[in-house]
Enzyme design. Structure first.
Site, PDB file in Angstrom:
ATOM      1  CG  HIS A  15     -36.834  28.184  20.050  1.00  0.00           C
ATOM      2  ND1 HIS A  15     -35.980  26.980  20.198  1.00  0.00           N
ATOM      3  CD2 HIS A  15     -36.935  28.420  18.645  1.00  0.00           C
ATOM      4  CE1 HIS A  15     -35.458  26.696  18.841  1.00  0.00           C
ATOM      5  NE2 HIS A  15     -36.040  27.399  18.018  1.00  0.00           N
ATOM      6  CB  ALA A  16     -39.450  24.893  18.829  1.00  0.00           C
TER       7      ALA A  16
END
Lengths: 87, 561
Positions: A15-16
């Site tokens: 998610h990053a």
């Protein structure tokens, strides 16, 4: 059909930032590759939008699947990439 | 179109060049049936996305560093195979390329926005940017953002966002003009950081035709359209002198040509102003307007909250003087948590220190927060009260400060003529004075600061005001009381020299004005300043006072000031 399971190390979440690095590496492979949580519908590992949307976080288990010549080697490379990635 | 526009000058200097418009919005493509086949539409979308991706990669290489990584990831998004599939599906269903792109990227943006991850939420802006660029290409309208500059230009925009300016070639920007924004908007901060002249809050700016030649004065806030050539060369020549003078002024402490020290301090409103003050070489803070942090507050700020703000300011000035003005509420800046009644004439009502005398607990909390902040940061805390009229008020404030355990200097602002007239006596109950020239002018001339019709009387060059400042400085000198000026008067390089000649010992101003004042002082001796001050006081009008002072401050023309 090859398959590997990876536990995302601390600081490495899809998610990053590592998502871009992972998708870039997956996109270089010639065969289709998917990524997903165990038991859930996988997404295209070559799609940054799909991988970010999956939102797998550090500590989560994910499953990579590939089909084609050299699939096992490709998955091993991707697994190593994630396990040694730094945030 | 008017021949000139007026806004707020937020970064001094003169800039000239053709207007280049910054496009900040691309229209939403209408949901109409496609004219081409599904295949043609989806190919057009793919080609536009590829062009955007290629452009992003090129910008990534140019940017380097962290921006490169962000832009490369953005290029990957534009080339995303899932995105292409989504768009092709929508084209298959009859959408135009532009509409399909608009909807597909919008859906991904919504998905990321809902993810709860800060990183992904940050990517939403990236997707909107890709969408706007791709749709613009498909519709044949200009791409959003700043066009590539090919010659020195004046950038004209509604307002600028940090993303617009990250890749900006600042060397080719001669000035900024924005329709919106204020002194603390992103454009203003960027402009001051790079020393680019800027006028913000300028109505009509977005109506300027691209290519119109603009002459921008970032000090007085004017923008001239298609000015006469002779006027342009005069303005640019003067500005070149000014820039050379400022570049040569260094960042050292303020002093006259013969070495008489005059501390140059910064006026600030909160932690966000500290960097600019330090960069300008401010020797400390001469006016910290504490009320500005709390204007929108319904309840009084807690001690902890105040400590956080004051410490953030003081941390930038370890071992240096920070003059803090206690909460100054009044007609022009009401604080909702302070007790105001309805008054027929608020400028002369319960304001400044007078409110604190009615609500001493609010002052006590603030003084305690200031004491804690100074102790933890090592800044030299000076505290002063706004709007002091007489010795009784000054003595009351002093006792409150002592009760709060403050050990440093306790002073008063001189903003009311009564305080100026009795400065000598006031000096027995105040450790320092700070002349608030804006309010002192208002009260001396009975001319409301907010009434444009009496603006003529609001001039700090008025000889009557100079007399009152001289009287204050003389009264201060009798007790060796430091006497500063912290109003707009201190920011005018010519007037600053006159103030020093009148006996003022420190000058506090917005950080952007410090370099100009430093160079003006460094070019003249204390004798010259005193002669200029005397001549200005003898003059019969504000304009005559300015002219008279200039004849004694002979280097001002050479400095372009």
């Amino acid at each position: 059909m090859a398959e590997v399971t990876v536990i995302l190390p601390p600081g490495v979440g899809l998610h990053a930032r590592p998502a871009a690095m992972f998708v870039k590496a997956a996109s270089e492979a010639s065969m289709p590759i998917t990524v997903g949580r165990p038991g859930e519908a996988p997404v295209d590992a070559k799609s940054i939008l799909a991988v970010m949307g999956l939102g797998a976080k550090a500590g989560e288990e994910i499953v990579l699947v590939a089909d084609g010549d050299g699939a096992e080697g490709t998955l091993a490379d991707l697994k190593a990439l994630l396990e040694t990635a730094e945030e | 179109m008017a021949s000139s526009l007026t806004g707020v000058g937020v970064s001094p200097g003169v800039g000239y060049g053709p207007a280049v418009a910054v496009i900040d919005a691309v229209p939403e493509p209408p949901d109409l049936p496609a004219t081409g086949s599904a295949e043609q539409e989806s190919e057009a979308a793919a080609a536009a996305l590829e062009a955007v991706a290629t452009d992003l990669e090129a910008r990534a290489v140019k940017a380097g560093g962290e921006a490169q990584e962000v832009l490369e990831a953005q290029a990957m998004m534009a080339r995303d195979p899932s995105l292409a599939t989504q768009i092709a599906g929508k084209c298959e269903a009859g959408s135009t390329a532009a509409r399909a792109t608009y909807e597909a990227l919008g859906a991904y943006a919504d998905m990321l926005a809902a993810s709860g991850s800060d990183y992904l939420a940050g990517r939403v802006a990236d997707l909107h940017d890709i969408r706007a660029r791709t749709v613009a290409r498909l519709l044949g309208v200009p791409e959003p953002g700043i066009p590539d500059l090919s010659e020195p230009s004046v950038l004209v925009a509604r307002d600028l966002a940090p993303a617009d300016t990250a890749l900006l070639n600042k060397d080719l920007v001669t000035a900024f003009v924005t329709a919106e924004g204020g002194p603390t908007s992103h454009t203003s901060i960027l402009a001051r950081n790079y020393g680019i002249p800027a006028v913000v809050g300028c109505p009509g700016a977005t109506d300027v035709e691209p290519g119109t030649l603009l002459l921008v004065d970032g000090a007085n806030g004017t923008v001239e359209l298609n000015p006469a050539e002779v006027h342009v060369s005069a303005a640019l020549a003067k500005d070149a002198k000014r820039r050379a003078a400022l570049a040569g002024s260094g960042t050292g402490p303020g002093r006259t040509a013969d070495g008489h020290a005059v501390a140059l301090l910064a006026n600030i409103g909160g932690p966000e102003d500290v960097d600019a003050a330090v960069a300008a070489g401010a020797e400390g803070v001469g006016l910290f307007r504490t009320e500005l942090s709390f204007l929108d507050r319904a309840d009084a700020p807690s001690e902890t909250e105040q400590v956080a703000i004051y410490s953030a300011v003081m941390a930038g000035f370890e071992g240096k003087k920070v003059v803090v003005r206690t909460l100054d509420a009044g007609a022009d800046k009401p604080l909702p948590f302070m007790p105001f009644g309805e008054e027929p004439n608020p400028a002369m009502g319960v304001r400044g220190l007078r409110i604190c005398m009615q609500a001493p607990e609010i002052l006590a909390t603030q003084l305690a927060a200031l004491r804690t902040s100074a102790a933890s940061t090592g800044a030299e805390l000076w505290v002063m009260a706004p709007m002091v009229a007489d010795m009784a008020e000054a003595a009351w404030f002093r006792s409150q400060c002592h009760r709060a355990g403050l050990a440093g200097p306790i002073g008063v602002m001189v903003e009311i003529p009564a305080a100026a007239l009795r400065a000598k006596q006031l000096g027995t109950v105040a450790d320092f004075f700070s002349i608030g020239s804006n309010d002192l002018t208002q009260y001396t001339f009975a001319a409301d600061r907010q009434v444009g019709a009496v603006a003529r009387l609001q001039e700090a060059w008025q000889p009557a005001l100079l007399d009152l400042i001289a009287l204050t400085a003389e009264g201060a000198a009798a007790n060796d009381t430091p006497c500063g000026v912290c109003g707009e008067a201190a920011a005018d390089p010519l007037l600053a020299c006159v103030l020093v000649g009148l006996g003022v010992t420190s000058l506090s101003m917005s950080p952007g004005a410090i370099a100009g004042v430093r160079s003006a002082l460094a070019a003249h001796s204390l004798d010259q300043c005193q002669a200029a001050a005397e001549a200005a006081r003898e003059a019969v009008s504000a304009a005559a006072a300015r002219e008279a002072a200039r004849t004694y401050l002979s280097e001002m023309d050479a400095l372009g000031l």
